[in-house]
Design a protein around this motif. Sequence first.
Motif, short mmCIF file in Angstrom:
data_model
loop_
_atom_site.label_atom_id
_atom_site.label_comp_id
_atom_site.label_asym_id
_atom_site.label_seq_id
_atom_site.Cartn_x
_atom_site.Cartn_y
_atom_site.Cartn_z
N GLY A 249 4.51 10.33 2.11
CA GLY A 249 4.05 9.07 2.84
C GLY A 249 3.79 7.98 1.04
N SER B 92 -5.12 1.09 13.72
CA SER B 92 -4.03 0.77 13.87
C SER B 92 -2.82 0.52 13.57
CB SER B 92 -3.18 2.01 14.83
OG SER B 92 -4.40 2.95 14.99
N GLN C 51 0.44 -6.01 5.85
CA GLN C 51 1.47 -5.10 5.34
C GLN C 51 2.68 -5.69 6.35
OE1 GLN C 51 1.43 -0.90 5.52
NE2 GLN C 51 1.89 -0.81 3.60
N HIS D 26 -1.41 3.93 9.67
CA HIS D 26 -2.78 3.23 8.27
C HIS D 26 -2.86 4.46 7.48
CE1 HIS D 26 -4.40 5.42 12.06
NE2 HIS D 26 -5.14 5.06 10.90
N PRO D 27 -3.76 3.35 6.58
CA PRO D 27 -4.08 3.96 4.99
C PRO D 27 -4.99 4.94 5.73
CG PRO D 27 -3.92 2.12 4.62
CD PRO D 27 -3.51 2.22 6.19
N TYR E 222 -6.26 6.58 -0.43
CA TYR E 222 -5.43 6.82 0.47
C TYR E 222 -4.76 6.95 0.72
CZ TYR E 222 -9.61 3.35 0.94
OH TYR E 222 -11.52 3.17 1.74
N LYS E 223 -4.17 7.91 1.84
CA LYS E 223 -2.95 8.72 2.45
C LYS E 223 -2.50 7.47 3.64
CE LYS E 223 0.00 12.09 4.01
NZ LYS E 223 0.14 13.51 4.26
N GLN E 224 -0.88 7.28 3.61
CA GLN E 224 -0.87 6.77 4.41
C GLN E 224 1.08 7.04 5.22
OE1 GLN E 224 0.67 1.78 4.06
NE2 GLN E 224 0.44 1.67 6.12
N ARG E 225 0.78 7.79 6.12
CA ARG E 225 2.01 8.13 6.87
C ARG E 225 3.26 7.49 7.71
NH1 ARG E 225 1.03 13.94 8.12
NH2 ARG E 225 -1.22 14.51 7.60
#
Lengths: 118, 111
Positions: free
Chosen positions: B85, A111, A37, B42-43, B35-38
Motif C-alpha cells: 500500500g 470509501s 485523488q 482509502h487512507p 496513514y496507510k492506503q491499500r
Amino acid sequence: GAGVSQSPSNKVTEKGKDVELRCDPISGHTALYWYRQSLGQGLEFLIYFQGNSAPDKSGLPSDRFSAERTGGSVSTLTIQRTQQEDSAVYLCASSIAPGNRDFNYGYTFGSGTRLTVV
Amino acid sequence: GQQVMQIPQYQHVQEGEDFTTYCNSSTTLSNIQWYKQRPGGHPVFLIQLVKSGEVKKQKRLTFQFGEAKKNSSLHITATQTTDVGTYFCPSPGAGSYQLTFGKGTKLSVIP
C-alpha cells in the motif's frame, strides 16, 4: 454512524453535466474535509467544514466546485459542468474537531466516490 | 503550513525484508500522523506522534518521532504481502486546521 459514508461509490457522467457527491460523517465529528485523488497521485485538499461553516474555500479548483454542509452533519460537494479533468476519486473525511497550530486529530475517511467524466 | 518531504516515493521489497519510510521537515512539527492506503482503498489512520523522541509500536510496525520533532519514520519488520500500500505522513496545512497529504511512499512486496 459507525463510519464515514459516501455516496454514490461510483459515478459516470457526461461532460458538461452537474454531479452531487454526498458525505455522511461520523456522528459527533464537527470537522469535515473533502479531498480528491487522481490516479497514482496524492490527496489534494479541496475544502474543510467546521460545523456548517467553510472557513477556507481556496482549495476548490474552480468556481464550478461548491460544497455545503447542513445540520453540522451531511455534506454535499457539487461539480457543475463537469470536465474530463474532474475525473478522480473524491474522498471525504471527518475528525472529532478541527486542528490547530499545536494539534491535529486523526481523520476517518470514507470509501470515496469514483467520478468518471466521459 | 509545515511542509514535509517523504522518501522514498517507491519501494519494492522481497517478502520478509524490512522496510522504512522517512518524513522530513525543515521546521518543527507540532505532531505527525501516519496513514496507510491499500490499493483501491482509502487512507486509514495508523497512529499519531506528539512527543519529542517518541517511539510507538504496532506489531511489526515501529513509528518514531525525532528528538527535534523535524522528522519521523515508519519501520516495518519482516514485510508481508498485507503490508502492500501507500504510507502517508501528512503535515498540518497552511491554516493548520487541515492535513496536507503528499504522494506518500508506495510499498510493493514481492512474494
